[in-house]
Design a protein around this motif. Sequence first.
Motif, PDB file in Angstrom:
ATOM      1  N   GLU A  76      -0.797 -11.114  -3.349  1.00 46.72           N
ATOM      2  CA  GLU A  76      -0.765  -9.780  -2.782  1.00 46.72           C
ATOM      3  C   GLU A  76       0.400  -9.627  -1.811  1.00 46.72           C
ATOM      4  O   GLU A  76       0.885 -10.605  -1.230  1.00 46.72           O
ATOM      5  N   PRO A 132      -6.151   7.597   7.102  1.00 48.56           N
ATOM      6  CA  PRO A 132      -5.586   7.041   5.865  1.00 48.56           C
ATOM      7  C   PRO A 132      -5.042   5.628   6.082  1.00 48.56           C
ATOM      8  O   PRO A 132      -4.441   5.325   7.094  1.00 48.56           O
ATOM      9  N   ARG A 133      -5.326   4.767   5.101  1.00 48.59           N
ATOM     10  CA  ARG A 133      -4.793   3.401   5.079  1.00 48.59           C
ATOM     11  C   ARG A 133      -5.112   2.644   6.364  1.00 48.59           C
ATOM     12  O   ARG A 133      -4.265   1.936   6.934  1.00 48.59           O
ATOM     13  N   ALA A 170      -6.849   0.115   6.560  1.00 49.55           N
ATOM     14  CA  ALA A 170      -6.819  -1.321   6.284  1.00 49.55           C
ATOM     15  C   ALA A 170      -5.492  -1.951   6.693  1.00 49.55           C
ATOM     16  O   ALA A 170      -5.421  -3.167   6.944  1.00 49.55           O
ATOM     17  N   LEU A 171      -4.431  -1.144   6.759  1.00 49.50           N
ATOM     18  CA  LEU A 171      -3.142  -1.682   7.187  1.00 49.50           C
ATOM     19  C   LEU A 171      -3.196  -2.202   8.619  1.00 49.50           C
ATOM     20  O   LEU A 171      -2.450  -3.114   8.973  1.00 49.50           O
ATOM     21  N   LYS A 205      -4.482  -5.802   8.522  1.00 50.51           N
ATOM     22  CA  LYS A 205      -3.480  -6.735   8.019  1.00 50.51           C
ATOM     23  C   LYS A 205      -2.330  -6.915   9.006  1.00 50.51           C
ATOM     24  O   LYS A 205      -1.769  -8.000   9.141  1.00 50.51           O
ATOM     25  N   THR A 206      -1.987  -5.826   9.717  1.00 49.44           N
ATOM     26  CA  THR A 206      -0.914  -5.920  10.701  1.00 49.44           C
ATOM     27  C   THR A 206      -1.293  -6.868  11.829  1.00 49.44           C
ATOM     28  O   THR A 206      -0.474  -7.677  12.287  1.00 49.44           O
TER      29      THR A 206
END
Length: 325
Positions: free
Chosen positions: A10, A196-197, A199-200, A203-204
């Motif tokens: 990924e 929105p997003r 989930a970033l 991960k960040t």
Amino acid sequence: MRLLRRLRIEPFILAILAAVVVAAFLPATGGAADALDWVTTIGIAALFFLYGARLEPRELLVGLTHWRLHSVVLVATFVLFPLLGLLGQWLLTPVLGPALAAGFLFLTLVPSTVQSSITFVAIARGHVSAAVVSASVSNLLGVFVTPLLVFALMTTDGSVVITWDSVGSIALQLLLPFVVGQLLRRWILPVIRRIPRIALFDKTVIVLVVYAAFSEGVADGIWSTIGAAELAWLLVACCVLLAVVLGLTELASRALRFEDRDKRVVQFCGSKKSLATGLPMAAVLFVGQPIGLMVLPLMLFHQIQLIVCAWLAGRYGRAADAASA
């Protein structure tokens, strides 16, 4: 890129590897390191707050109807893995050194993944709802059990030192935000879903934790102690660990006469280790110690488990489709 797609690597994993490379050439030092420490501290607290807000408590109650299945998954995650970790640490210390061997033990103490476990169970045509419960319970208990296992297993030989300051950091950065997230879930979850997003953000934070850990390692000069032979031994050890757990969970499922779809839950949920949960925990638990070496085994194991389990789940899924057809 075609090869990366086949290996199911990924972009998140590539970002983590990029963070390691950047830290090797441009480590954070001085004031930048202090600022990064504050950012990662706040980010980890926010991360566990979101974990608490997202976890559905009713899933845990529903899961009680499959208590035998979930018990096997939890035993694999928090009993079988740590026992293999202790054995691995004892065998690997002469060839890897105490820090990397301790990191190998630490990877066996973290909870299971959620998203990838459920995804692989779905691909293998397994019991998805049971996988949701097993993975969620593992992550919920991991917030409490993993620090306790670290206290019990990693502080006895002097390779890891846990102080009362570390205990306070665990409570403030991990447990308190998680509990607050659960208490405020009713109001916070609708807001999270509209972002929105989101989930970033998770991960960040993980990428920042990796960069901070490896920057500290570069600044301390610990990477000069790692050679190609040590990395090769570590890769072999991670592969053997995954193979043993996959085999034992399959045998346990057969011995307990689980249905095929429940076997997939035991095998995939019981064999995973969460990078997203383990890295922030390491940043809190191992302050002032070579965190880069501590988390390297977990990073390697995480990628190996994704590649192997993706192949295995696809094989199970094709077999199940053929049988139903």
